[in-house]
Design an enzyme around this catalytic site. Structure first.
Site, short mmCIF file in Angstrom:
data_model
loop_
_atom_site.label_atom_id
_atom_site.label_comp_id
_atom_site.label_asym_id
_atom_site.label_seq_id
_atom_site.Cartn_x
_atom_site.Cartn_y
_atom_site.Cartn_z
N GLU A 1 -6.28 -9.03 3.68
CA GLU A 1 -5.43 -8.33 4.66
C GLU A 1 -5.42 -9.16 5.93
O GLU A 1 -6.49 -9.45 6.51
CB GLU A 1 -5.96 -6.92 4.98
CG GLU A 1 -5.76 -5.95 3.83
CD GLU A 1 -6.13 -4.51 4.18
OE1 GLU A 1 -6.02 -4.13 5.37
OE2 GLU A 1 -6.54 -3.78 3.27
N TYR B 1 -7.01 -8.81 11.45
CA TYR B 1 -5.71 -8.45 12.02
C TYR B 1 -5.56 -9.04 13.42
O TYR B 1 -6.54 -9.15 14.17
CB TYR B 1 -5.55 -6.93 12.09
CG TYR B 1 -5.19 -6.32 10.74
CD1 TYR B 1 -3.89 -6.37 10.27
CD2 TYR B 1 -6.16 -5.73 9.93
CE1 TYR B 1 -3.55 -5.83 9.03
CE2 TYR B 1 -5.82 -5.18 8.70
CZ TYR B 1 -4.52 -5.25 8.26
OH TYR B 1 -4.17 -4.72 7.03
N ASN C 1 -12.74 -1.34 -0.75
CA ASN C 1 -11.85 -1.79 0.32
C ASN C 1 -12.44 -1.35 1.65
O ASN C 1 -12.75 -0.17 1.83
CB ASN C 1 -10.45 -1.17 0.19
CG ASN C 1 -9.64 -1.40 1.46
OD1 ASN C 1 -9.18 -2.51 1.70
ND2 ASN C 1 -9.49 -0.38 2.30
N GLU C 2 -12.64 -2.29 2.54
CA GLU C 2 -13.21 -1.96 3.85
C GLU C 2 -14.35 -0.97 3.68
O GLU C 2 -14.37 0.11 4.29
CB GLU C 2 -12.12 -1.48 4.81
CG GLU C 2 -11.07 -2.55 5.03
CD GLU C 2 -10.19 -2.36 6.27
OE1 GLU C 2 -10.19 -1.28 6.86
OE2 GLU C 2 -9.51 -3.34 6.65
N GLU D 1 0.84 -1.21 0.00
CA GLU D 1 0.00 0.00 0.00
C GLU D 1 0.87 1.25 0.00
O GLU D 1 2.00 1.24 0.53
CB GLU D 1 -0.89 -0.02 1.26
CG GLU D 1 -1.79 1.20 1.38
CD GLU D 1 -2.88 1.05 2.46
OE1 GLU D 1 -2.78 0.10 3.27
OE2 GLU D 1 -3.80 1.88 2.47
N GLN E 1 2.07 -6.17 5.59
CA GLN E 1 2.24 -5.89 4.17
C GLN E 1 3.62 -6.35 3.72
O GLN E 1 4.42 -6.75 4.56
CB GLN E 1 2.06 -4.41 3.92
CG GLN E 1 0.67 -3.89 4.30
CD GLN E 1 0.37 -2.48 3.79
OE1 GLN E 1 1.13 -1.89 3.04
NE2 GLN E 1 -0.76 -1.92 4.21
O1 AHR Z 1 -3.00 -2.39 6.19
C1 AHR Z 1 -3.26 -1.14 6.76
C2 AHR Z 1 -4.74 -0.76 6.69
O2 AHR Z 1 -5.50 -1.66 7.42
C3 AHR Z 1 -5.37 -0.81 5.33
O3 AHR Z 1 -5.15 0.36 4.59
C4 AHR Z 1 -6.82 -0.94 5.64
O4 AHR Z 1 -7.53 -1.58 4.61
C5 AHR Z 1 -6.82 -1.68 6.95
O5 AHR Z 1 -7.64 -1.08 7.88
#
Ligand code: AHR
Length: 542
Positions: free
Chosen positions: A344, A285, A211-212, A65, A393
């Site tokens: 992600e 996450y 995205n999200e 990103e 990432q």
């Molecule tokens: O990976 C960092 C961020 O985490 C991304 O931009 C977003 O999609 C997520 O909240």
């Protein structure tokens, strides 16, 4: 400290091989960790004659990103840089990523995708607009745009996955970008691409629509998003999709899916838009206490002893989250046409001291190596539905493969696990029956180790074990059904300290070495798995 492996569930098939509830829980007593105890004996059975689904190579995908040094400095230094580069792309980083056979790179975001206008990133570099990066701070020079991204993925041998801007843009802006990338006609937009230096269209593998969308992608409700998705997806002109007879777009459409365990999002979006998508994403996450608002409260290094188990427990939750979404997907799509893309995932800690908080730079330790192996094992167990995953990432951001510091570069423990797992790319899953004792994280528990097995494209059988137990090794006696193994060899990744890590420019502290703990005894594979380690072995047939 005590452990009891007598009560573990057994009889699992490949699908549930890492869901190993049932053993008594072990508590972790302290950092630095107790002296190595005698290994527990764990029986297991590998069914080499019962092939399961293919473990898509895309499960080892990456995400890059425009965020901090994720692209600029990390991948792109520009053609005039003193750092060795090929057309602006760092040679050291490109070579390292090529070496782990990165199959696909998602770009340009993330939240950045939701504010990105692709026309900013084409044409003469000097004329490209400089804009504020409103999500992550700093300035966006647009020096790295469409041409540079496709050059990058071509240099490392990866497929492309472009996330379009659905939040602050229009279907027509998306459509023009798609044509700019893929048109082979004598139309004006393809001519513009040619004038900018690229004659042939690029191969576009995947397109993320949104995205999200529930968050930085416009704080949409699932109902509103589903309608918007249908509108954008209509103008993707996907080959063979509804309305279209003469399409030239082979890229797969990925709908913006849920966060974590939000099954309502999954249900609502699928109910409305399932026929118009090829895949739907999931973001998960790993935060030490599972609370998003605390993602920057715990350190990547120097962490308290109990944070080892907390993080690994949170990582292990991926299994349950996948099961919840799969149950919903199975109702709407029993044929499993729609892929679940975890585009992600990874650990999220406090930013490294002295760095800009918005740049999300964090170190990466042996603990992250365990998160990686455990998560890949989970993906293997869900390979009939989970067809892609992109760790967040690739470089310098969150759970990165690579950290750079000027001209220096470090391969992280996470990188080394990806390297060890490359034989699993497009391999065929094999059932491995095994059960593990449980470790404690507060009131929760999770399996002390996870394992997966597959027949690789090289014809060999590969077995991976991630031992999250910081204090105890395990002896796995794996009965081999359907294979007469003549030789076993492999690698192990471990370290003395739980937060051992690699620093750019310094000697590597964490790296895989030859594994001497495997032997063939009669019809069995015996693996002496050290505490806090990742082991991958290959069996050659007699
Ligand atoms: O990976 C960092 C961020 O985490 C991304 O931009 C977003 O999609 C997520 O909240």
């Amino acid at each position: 400290m005590s452990a009891d492996n007598s009560g573990g569930e057994s009889g699992m098939v490949w699908k549930s091989m890492i869901a190993l509830a049932g053993g008594a829980a072990i508590s972790l007593s302290g950092a630095g960790h107790a002296a190595t105890a005698a290994p527990f004996q764990i029986p297991a059975v590998l069914h080499a004659d019962q092939p399961g689904p293919v473990l898509s190579r895309h499960l080892q995908g990456q995400f890059a990103e425009h965020l901090g040094a994720g692209v600029y400095d990390g991948i792109w230094v520009g053609p005039d840089s003193a750092i060795p580069n090929t057309r602006g792309i760092r040679n050291d980083v490109a070579a390292a990523l090529k070496a782990i056979k990165v199959p696909v790179v998602r770009w340009p975001g993330g939240c950045f995708a939701d504010i990105y206008h692709w026309r900013d990133g084409i044409g003469a570099a000097a004329k490209r607009p400089v804009r504020k990066n409103d999500w992550w701070s700093g300035l966006e020079s647009n020096a790295f745009g469409t041409h540079e991204y496709f050059d990058f993925v071509e240099q490392i041998g990866a497929e492309s996955y472009v996330a379009i801007n659905m939040a602050t843009s229009t279907p027509s802006e998306m459509r023009e970008w798609m044509d700019y990338i893929t048109s082979s006609a004598k139309d004006s937009i393809a001519d513009e691409r040619r004038a900018n230096g690229r004659q042939e269209p690029w191969k576009l593998g995947f397109v993320g629509i949104g995205n999200e969308a529930w968050g930085c992608g416009g704080a949409q409700t699932p109902e509103y998003f589903a309608n918007e998705y249908r509108r954008f997806a209509t103008f993707m002109h996907r080959n063979g999709s509804t309305f279209h007879m003469h399409n030239d777009n082979a890229a797969l459409r990925v709908a913006s899916g849920p966060n974590n365990d939000d099954v309502a999002w999954m249900d609502t979006v699928l109910k409305s838009a399932a026929p118009m998508m090829d895949a739907i994403s999931l973001h998960y996450y790993t935060v030490f206490d599972g609370k998003w608002e605390n993602r920057d409260k715990a350190g990547a290094t120097g962490f308290p002893a109990d944070h080892w188990n907390h993080i690994l427990y949170q990582a292990s939750r991926m299994d349950g989250v996948l099961r919840m979404h799969e149950a919903v997907m199975d109702r709407h799509d029993p044929q499993k046409r729609i892929g679940l893309y975890v585009d992600e995932w990874g650990t999220w800690y406090a930013p490294e001291a002295g760095t800009e908080p918005g740049f999300l730079r964090q170190q990466n330790t042996l603990r992250d190596a365990l998160v990686t192996a455990m998560t890949l094992n989970i993906f293997h167990a869900h390979a009939d539905r989970v067809k892609m995953a992109n760790i967040a990432q690739a470089v310098n951001v969150l759970q990165a493969m690579i950290l750079t510091d000027g001209a220096k570069m470090a391969r992280t423990p996470t990188y080394h696990v990806f390297a060890m797992y490359t034989p699993f790319q497009d391999a065929t899953a094999l059932p491995l029956e095994v059960s593990a004792p449980m470790l404690k994280s507060g009131a929760n528990s999770f399996p002390a180790f996870s394992a997966s097995a597959a027949r690789g494209k090289d014809g060999r059988v590969h077995v991976a074990v991630a031992n999250a137990d910081a204090d105890r090794g395990y002896r796995l006696s794996v009965k081999l059904d359907g294979i007469r193994a003549g030789k076993v060899s492999g690698q192990v990744l471990t370290a003395a300290q739980t937060d051992a890590h690699n620093v750019p420019g310094a000697a590597e502290q964490v790296r895989p070495v030859r594994f001497d703990g495997a032997k063939l005894v009669g019809g069995a594979l015996v693996l002496d798995i050290p505490e806090k380690s990742v082991v991958v072995v290959a069996l050659d047939q007699n």
